[in-house]
Design a protein around this motif. Structure first.
Motif, short mmCIF file in Angstrom:
data_model
loop_
_atom_site.label_atom_id
_atom_site.label_comp_id
_atom_site.label_asym_id
_atom_site.label_seq_id
_atom_site.Cartn_x
_atom_site.Cartn_y
_atom_site.Cartn_z
N SER A 56 0.69 -1.06 0.04
CA SER A 56 0.02 0.15 0.08
C SER A 56 0.87 1.42 -0.06
CB SER A 56 -0.94 0.06 1.25
OG SER A 56 -0.25 -0.21 2.43
N GLY A 134 -6.23 3.89 9.02
CA GLY A 134 -7.08 3.20 8.08
C GLY A 134 -8.10 2.57 8.80
N THR A 138 -12.24 3.46 8.11
CA THR A 138 -13.23 2.26 7.72
C THR A 138 -14.38 2.39 8.84
OG1 THR A 138 -11.18 1.09 7.13
CG2 THR A 138 -13.35 -0.29 7.37
N ASN A 294 -8.42 0.41 3.05
CA ASN A 294 -8.13 1.77 3.41
C ASN A 294 -6.56 2.18 4.02
OD1 ASN A 294 -10.62 2.69 2.65
ND2 ASN A 294 -11.56 2.08 4.62
N ARG A 295 -5.93 1.13 4.14
CA ARG A 295 -4.44 1.61 4.29
C ARG A 295 -3.71 2.44 3.32
NH1 ARG A 295 -1.58 -2.07 7.54
NH2 ARG A 295 0.09 -0.32 7.23
N SER A 298 -5.52 5.83 3.50
CA SER A 298 -5.14 6.80 4.57
C SER A 298 -3.69 7.19 4.71
CB SER A 298 -5.50 6.21 5.79
OG SER A 298 -5.05 4.87 5.89
#
Ligand code: CP
Ligand code: NVA
Length: 310
Positions: A56, A134, A138, A294-295, A298
């Motif tokens: 990521s 993250g 979420t 979502n890592r 963010s």
């Protein structure tokens, strides 16, 4: 002064909210940010393994128009021919941001102390702030709010992820029950308890260490667990730990004790039959892959923030 992100409480609630809101924008309109870090370089120093964090950050930096370097400690002179001071100083001459996944918190703090560019902690034995950023993105997406929530954590509480979960719950004034076995090897360190209790006094949070998993799950909005075998724990400890942690496994009884719309979270990597059953992690309340995705969003926001881009 250069800012670093070494634990989630290095940032204020307002800053965390600002970063989460930027992440929402980045996720919705990635095309608007393709030159945001054009020509910039992120150095990623790894001492322990990773799937999500490495990929990521690498993809995130590329999507922002920059470049990321994966650098394994195995290939470095660090600790053999060179100290952290010299590594930090030399690398700062080449790159715009450093990120590190190290075993020891003191090495992380030394790296930050001597670096002339922002340092992001990608996991040590004290914190996992990128995970929390993250995760709270979420939770906001799934629950529509970051206040008035009860979170329950199960399993290993002598643990980096748990520590930052406690810190962020305190910062946001939430209720968090940490359900873990009795004993100093499985419960949070005093230094973390002290920090969390200081923050909670200001915010009205309730962060409790408890030993009854079922009670901890009652009326919870978020059920959270992490590996019983964190990176670096010797394999010969696995059977002993499996037995000790089994009363804190997230299974369908635990999910039923929580609110009917509770979500299940695990930062991953996960082992079915250990910290959670397969029916929970593969079931309808599990949001673990949204959490993983979502890592990316963010961390893009974290890098922009540390480079003063918003
Ligand atoms: N959650 C997390 O940090 O995963 P990795 O160890 O795969 O990076
Ligand atoms: N507690 C886990 C987190 C992994 C992302 C570990 O340290 O391995």
């Amino acid at each position: 002064m250069v800012r670093h992100l070494l634990k989630i409480s290095d940032f204020t609630k307002i800053e965390i909210e600002k970063i989460i809101n930027k992440a929402i924008e980045l996720k919705a309109n990635p095309q608007d940010f393709t030159s945001a870090l054009k020509g910039e370089t992120l150095l990623m120093i790894f001492e322990k393994p990773s799937l999500r964090t490495r990929i990521s950050f690498e993809v995130g930096m590329q999507q922002l128009g920059g470049h990321a370097i994966f650098y394994s400690i195995k290939d470095s002179p660090l600790g053999k021919k060179e100290n952290i001071h010299d590594t930090a100083k030399a690398a700062s001459r080449f790159v715009n941001i450093m990120a590190a996944r190290l075993f020891k918190r003191h090495d992380m703090w030394d790296l930050a102390q001597y670096a002339d560019v922002p340092v992001i902690n990608m996991l040590d034995d004290f914190a996992h702030p990128c995970q929390m950023m993250g995760d709270f993105l979420t939770i906001k997406e799934k629950k529509g709010r970051l206040n008035n929530l009860k979170i329950s954590y199960f399993g290993d509480a002598y643990n980096n992820v748990t520590y930052d979960l406690m810190r962020i719950a305190a910062i946001f004034g939430l209720e968090l029950d940490v359900a873990c076995p009795v004993g100093s090897e499985y419960t949070p360190e005093q230094v973390v308890l002290d920090e969390v209790s200081k923050i909670s006094k200001e915010t009205g949070a309730f962060v409790n260490i408890v030993h009854d998993a079922y009670n901890a799950a009652r009326d919870s909005d978020v059920i959270y667990t992490d590996s019983w075998m964190s990176y670096g724990i010797p394999i010969d400890k696995e059977e002993e730990r499996r037995i000790i942690f089994t009363p804190f496994q997230v299974n369908s009884q635990i999910m039923e004790a929580a609110k009917s719309d509770a979500i299940f979270m695990n930062c991953l990597p996960a082992k079915r039959g250990y910290e959670q059953t397969a029916e929970v992690i593969d079931g309808p309340q599990s949001i673990v892959f949204d959490q993983a995705e979502n890592r990316l969003h963010s961390q893009k926001a974290i890098m922009l923030f540390l480079r003063d881009k918003f």
